[in-house]
Scaffold this motif. Structure first.
Motif, PDB file in Angstrom:
ATOM      1  N   GLY A 245       0.782  -1.226   0.000  1.00  0.00           N
ATOM      2  CA  GLY A 245       0.000   0.000   0.000  1.00  0.00           C
ATOM      3  C   GLY A 245       0.812   1.274   0.000  1.00  0.00           C
ATOM      4  N   ALA A 246       2.136   1.144   0.151  1.00  0.00           N
ATOM      5  CA  ALA A 246       2.987   2.334   0.236  1.00  0.00           C
ATOM      6  C   ALA A 246       3.527   2.697  -1.148  1.00  0.00           C
ATOM      7  CB  ALA A 246       4.145   2.081   1.200  1.00  0.00           C
ATOM      8  N   SER A 247       3.236   3.919  -1.601  1.00  0.00           N
ATOM      9  CA  SER A 247       3.780   4.400  -2.869  1.00  0.00           C
ATOM     10  C   SER A 247       5.264   4.710  -2.696  1.00  0.00           C
ATOM     11  CB  SER A 247       3.041   5.666  -3.302  1.00  0.00           C
ATOM     12  OG  SER A 247       3.319   6.726  -2.394  1.00  0.00           O
ATOM     13  N   GLU A 248       5.947   4.917  -3.803  1.00  0.00           N
ATOM     14  CA  GLU A 248       7.375   5.226  -3.721  1.00  0.00           C
ATOM     15  C   GLU A 248       7.601   6.538  -2.968  1.00  0.00           C
ATOM     16  OE1 GLU A 248      11.273   4.707  -3.782  1.00  0.00           O
ATOM     17  OE2 GLU A 248       9.782   3.249  -4.464  1.00  0.00           O
ATOM     18  N   GLU A 249       6.728   7.513  -3.199  1.00  0.00           N
ATOM     19  CA  GLU A 249       6.848   8.792  -2.496  1.00  0.00           C
ATOM     20  C   GLU A 249       6.680   8.591  -0.988  1.00  0.00           C
ATOM     21  OE1 GLU A 249       4.732  13.245  -2.390  1.00  0.00           O
ATOM     22  OE2 GLU A 249       4.036  11.682  -3.779  1.00  0.00           O
ATOM     23  N   LEU A 250       5.715   7.766  -0.607  1.00  0.00           N
ATOM     24  CA  LEU A 250       5.485   7.505   0.811  1.00  0.00           C
ATOM     25  C   LEU A 250       6.657   6.738   1.415  1.00  0.00           C
ATOM     26  CD1 LEU A 250       3.662   7.662   3.278  1.00  0.00           C
ATOM     27  CD2 LEU A 250       2.471   5.606   2.462  1.00  0.00           C
TER      28      LEU A 250
ATOM     29  N   ARG B 211       6.541   0.477  15.842  1.00  0.00           N
ATOM     30  CA  ARG B 211       5.734   1.525  16.478  1.00  0.00           C
ATOM     31  C   ARG B 211       6.083   2.917  15.968  1.00  0.00           C
ATOM     32  NH1 ARG B 211       6.615  -2.826  18.958  1.00  0.00           N
ATOM     33  NH2 ARG B 211       5.040  -3.907  20.200  1.00  0.00           N
ATOM     34  N   PRO B 212       7.364   3.296  15.903  1.00  0.00           N
ATOM     35  CA  PRO B 212       7.648   4.624  15.347  1.00  0.00           C
ATOM     36  C   PRO B 212       7.273   4.762  13.873  1.00  0.00           C
ATOM     37  CG  PRO B 212       9.691   3.432  15.837  1.00  0.00           C
ATOM     38  CD  PRO B 212       8.572   2.666  16.473  1.00  0.00           C
ATOM     39  N   LEU B 213       7.398   3.679  13.118  1.00  0.00           N
ATOM     40  CA  LEU B 213       6.963   3.750  11.728  1.00  0.00           C
ATOM     41  C   LEU B 213       5.457   4.006  11.646  1.00  0.00           C
ATOM     42  CD1 LEU B 213       9.031   0.973   9.934  1.00  0.00           C
ATOM     43  CD2 LEU B 213       8.865   3.368   9.252  1.00  0.00           C
ATOM     44  N   LEU B 214       4.708   3.410  12.562  1.00  0.00           N
ATOM     45  CA  LEU B 214       3.262   3.646  12.597  1.00  0.00           C
ATOM     46  C   LEU B 214       2.971   5.108  12.925  1.00  0.00           C
ATOM     47  CD1 LEU B 214       0.339   2.678  12.537  1.00  0.00           C
ATOM     48  CD2 LEU B 214       0.615   1.917  14.908  1.00  0.00           C
ATOM     49  N   THR B 215       3.712   5.686  13.857  1.00  0.00           N
ATOM     50  CA  THR B 215       3.539   7.105  14.193  1.00  0.00           C
ATOM     51  C   THR B 215       3.789   7.987  12.971  1.00  0.00           C
ATOM     52  OG1 THR B 215       4.246   6.667  16.464  1.00  0.00           O
ATOM     53  CG2 THR B 215       4.287   8.963  15.745  1.00  0.00           C
ATOM     54  N   ILE B 216       4.882   7.704  12.280  1.00  0.00           N
ATOM     55  CA  ILE B 216       5.223   8.481  11.088  1.00  0.00           C
ATOM     56  C   ILE B 216       4.142   8.316  10.021  1.00  0.00           C
ATOM     57  CG2 ILE B 216       6.894   8.714   9.203  1.00  0.00           C
ATOM     58  CD1 ILE B 216       8.999   7.676  11.285  1.00  0.00           C
ATOM     59  N   LEU B 217       3.713   7.072   9.809  1.00  0.00           N
ATOM     60  CA  LEU B 217       2.693   6.804   8.796  1.00  0.00           C
ATOM     61  C   LEU B 217       1.374   7.489   9.132  1.00  0.00           C
ATOM     62  CD1 LEU B 217       1.781   5.339   6.255  1.00  0.00           C
ATOM     63  CD2 LEU B 217       1.469   3.270   7.627  1.00  0.00           C
ATOM     64  N   ALA B 218       0.972   7.448  10.398  1.00  0.00           N
ATOM     65  CA  ALA B 218      -0.283   8.093  10.800  1.00  0.00           C
ATOM     66  C   ALA B 218      -0.231   9.599  10.588  1.00  0.00           C
ATOM     67  CB  ALA B 218      -0.583   7.779  12.262  1.00  0.00           C
ATOM     68  N   SER B 219       0.944  10.195  10.744  1.00  0.00           N
ATOM     69  CA  SER B 219       1.066  11.644  10.542  1.00  0.00           C
ATOM     70  C   SER B 219       0.782  12.038   9.106  1.00  0.00           C
ATOM     71  CB  SER B 219       2.461  12.127  10.955  1.00  0.00           C
ATOM     72  OG  SER B 219       3.437  11.796   9.978  1.00  0.00           O
ATOM     73  N   GLU B 220       0.963  11.078   8.179  1.00  0.00           N
ATOM     74  CA  GLU B 220       0.725  11.360   6.764  1.00  0.00           C
ATOM     75  C   GLU B 220      -0.763  11.471   6.444  1.00  0.00           C
ATOM     76  OE1 GLU B 220       3.056  11.989   4.201  1.00  0.00           O
ATOM     77  OE2 GLU B 220       4.167  12.319   6.071  1.00  0.00           O
ATOM     78  N   LEU B 221      -1.618  11.119   7.400  1.00  0.00           N
ATOM     79  CA  LEU B 221      -3.046  11.384   7.228  1.00  0.00           C
ATOM     80  C   LEU B 221      -3.339  12.872   7.397  1.00  0.00           C
ATOM     81  CD1 LEU B 221      -4.509   8.414   9.309  1.00  0.00           C
ATOM     82  CD2 LEU B 221      -4.468   8.608   6.801  1.00  0.00           C
ATOM     83  N   GLY B 222      -2.394  13.593   7.975  1.00  0.00           N
ATOM     84  CA  GLY B 222      -2.520  15.036   8.161  1.00  0.00           C
ATOM     85  C   GLY B 222      -1.469  15.776   7.364  1.00  0.00           C
ATOM     86  N   SER B 223      -0.719  16.634   8.060  1.00  0.00           N
ATOM     87  CA  SER B 223       0.274  17.458   7.372  1.00  0.00           C
ATOM     88  C   SER B 223       1.628  16.784   7.255  1.00  0.00           C
ATOM     89  CB  SER B 223       0.430  18.794   8.111  1.00  0.00           C
ATOM     90  OG  SER B 223       0.773  18.576   9.479  1.00  0.00           O
TER      91      SER B 223
ATOM     92  N   LEU C 178     -12.174   7.120   6.571  1.00  0.00           N
ATOM     93  CA  LEU C 178     -11.137   8.068   6.161  1.00  0.00           C
ATOM     94  C   LEU C 178     -11.094   8.183   4.644  1.00  0.00           C
ATOM     95  CD1 LEU C 178      -8.168   7.014   8.499  1.00  0.00           C
ATOM     96  CD2 LEU C 178      -9.891   8.791   8.884  1.00  0.00           C
ATOM     97  N   PRO C 179     -10.780   9.375   4.121  1.00  0.00           N
ATOM     98  CA  PRO C 179     -10.652   9.517   2.665  1.00  0.00           C
ATOM     99  C   PRO C 179      -9.491   8.679   2.139  1.00  0.00           C
ATOM    100  CG  PRO C 179      -9.884  11.498   3.795  1.00  0.00           C
ATOM    101  CD  PRO C 179     -10.530  10.651   4.834  1.00  0.00           C
ATOM    102  N   ASP C 180      -9.614   8.240   0.906  1.00  0.00           N
ATOM    103  CA  ASP C 180      -8.554   7.417   0.313  1.00  0.00           C
ATOM    104  C   ASP C 180      -7.264   8.215   0.179  1.00  0.00           C
ATOM    105  OD1 ASP C 180     -10.278   5.286   0.106  1.00  0.00           O
ATOM    106  OD2 ASP C 180     -10.820   5.688  -1.993  1.00  0.00           O
ATOM    107  N   SER C 181      -6.162   7.547   0.465  1.00  0.00           N
ATOM    108  CA  SER C 181      -4.843   8.163   0.337  1.00  0.00           C
ATOM    109  C   SER C 181      -3.804   7.059   0.373  1.00  0.00           C
ATOM    110  CB  SER C 181      -4.580   9.144   1.489  1.00  0.00           C
ATOM    111  OG  SER C 181      -4.485   8.450   2.726  1.00  0.00           O
ATOM    112  N   ASP C 182      -2.566   7.400   0.015  1.00  0.00           N
ATOM    113  CA  ASP C 182      -1.478   6.431   0.102  1.00  0.00           C
ATOM    114  C   ASP C 182      -1.293   5.953   1.542  1.00  0.00           C
ATOM    115  OD1 ASP C 182      -0.982   6.615  -2.571  1.00  0.00           O
ATOM    116  OD2 ASP C 182       0.771   7.919  -2.392  1.00  0.00           O
ATOM    117  N   ALA C 183      -1.415   6.874   2.491  1.00  0.00           N
ATOM    118  CA  ALA C 183      -1.225   6.517   3.898  1.00  0.00           C
ATOM    119  C   ALA C 183      -2.305   5.550   4.369  1.00  0.00           C
ATOM    120  CB  ALA C 183      -1.214   7.777   4.764  1.00  0.00           C
TER     121      ALA C 183
END
Length: 347
Positions: free
Chosen positions: A26-31, A73-85, A326-331
């Motif tokens: 589910g992770a794009s190259e940019e993500l 766990r830290p990767l999850l924190t970083i990934l969740a932040s991509e739902l926002g800014s 949640l709206p669709d997104s790479d995250a």
């Protein structure tokens, strides 16, 4: 040896297990690039905060971090932040605080489990001693709290509440299921506290400090708790199904300690006389290596393992469904893939 030398962002894992978020479909190259950069920042801060002026304390504090790990766990924190800014200094600090809390709990776990191996290396108590392992765990808990204190009173409150539930879950996990409690419900409650809550906090912090609205932050908290339960259910299966070379852990540790994990609960519920020997082993003393090996062999071939796998996947699918609003997104796609990724390792 430094943390970054052992676990470079995007590098292969030292031990098999949970797939890195970086490898999820589910992770794009940019993500992936964003996650790699974010994890590099977390590793740098982790290394800085684990270091100490006293060489012995620095070495002991870095022992488990240097042994490897997935930084789940830290990767999850970083990934969740991509739902926002997205990633910022606060997200990195929160992710580091969560990982330090996790590492601290592992020091205590090794003492409680009397483990010899962790991540394919000597456990903290084996490398040093029980007293040192406990004190280093306390030191890392303190360091995590120090980092979170700079993130504001709400973050401190969440950290404190997480720590309370984490400890309560460990205490309950270390004790027999009460006679008047339903074994399955009790077990699920232990999972939610001892593993689910910290992963929930990891996801919650990412959304919070990524600037997401309160409803998204709450969605991520609930998702994280179910993700954590699926993660622990999978770990409990791995404790039975895998060998030491594959996981870097001693198989059957939970059985030896008499813990009633999901496969054990299902096996003990059997009324088939053919299961009498297995049930006798599971409720008996498994300190003898031969008895433990027999119990593992019988349980691995038992229908209880299939039932436990089915429930593990059901919890993972429910975690995916929590993200549906949640709206669709790479995250979002990566988070949904992650839910199944944590359990596919036991499929």
């Amino acid at each position: 040896m430094s943390v970054s030398q052992v676990v470079a962002p995007g590098s292969p894992e030292r031990v098999s297990g949970t797939p890195s978020v970086l490898a999820l479909p589910g992770a794009s190259e940019e993500l992936r690039v964003t996650l790699t950069q974010g994890l590099a920042a977390v590793n740098a801060l982790l290394e800085k905060r684990i270091d100490h002026a006293d060489p012995f304390i620095a070495q002991a504090s870095g022992h488990l971090a240097a042994a490897g790990g997935k930084r789940f766990r830290p990767l999850l924190t970083i990934l969740a932040s991509e739902l926002g800014s997205g990633v910022n200094d606060q997200v990195v600090a929160a992710a580091t605080g969560v990982e330090l809390t996790h590492l601290a709990s592992l020091y205590h776990d090794d003492v409680m489990d009397e483990a010899d191996v962790r991540r394919g290396a000597p456990s903290a108590n084996a490398a040093y001693d029980n007293s040192t392992a406990i004190l280093v765990g306390d030191l890392l808990f303190g360091t995590a709290s120090d980092i979170v204190a700079d993130l504001g009173p709400e973050a401190v409150k969440i950290q404190a509440q997480t720590f309370i539930r984490l400890c309560a879950g460990q205490i309950r996990d270390d004790r027999p299921t009460p006679a008047d409690a339903d074994p399955l419900e009790y077990y699920r409650g232990v999972l939610a506290d001892k593993t689910g809550v910290l992963i929930a906090t990891a996801a919650r912090y990412g959304a919070m400090f990524g600037g997401c609205p309160p409803e998204v932050v709450e969605t991520m908290r609930v998702y994280g708790e179910h993700l954590g339960m699926a993660f622990q259910l999978a770990d409990d299966l791995i404790d039975i199904a895998s060998d030491a070379e594959e996981t870097g852990k001693t198989p059957g540790t939970d059985l030896r300690e008499g813990k009633r994990t999901l496969p054990v609960i299902h096996a003990l519920a059997s009324t088939d006389p053919a299961d009498d020997r297995l049930k006798a082993l599971l409720v008996g003393d498994l300190s003898n290596d031969a008895d433990l090996a027999e119990a593992l062999t019988l349980l691995r071939a038992h229908r209880a393992m299939d039932l436990a796998r089915e429930e593990t996947y059901a919890v993972a699918r429910h975690a995916q469904e929590i993200l549906d609003p949640l709206p669709d997104s790479d995250a979002k796609a990566a988070l949904q893939a992650l839910a199944l990724g944590v359990v596919d390792r036991v499929g």
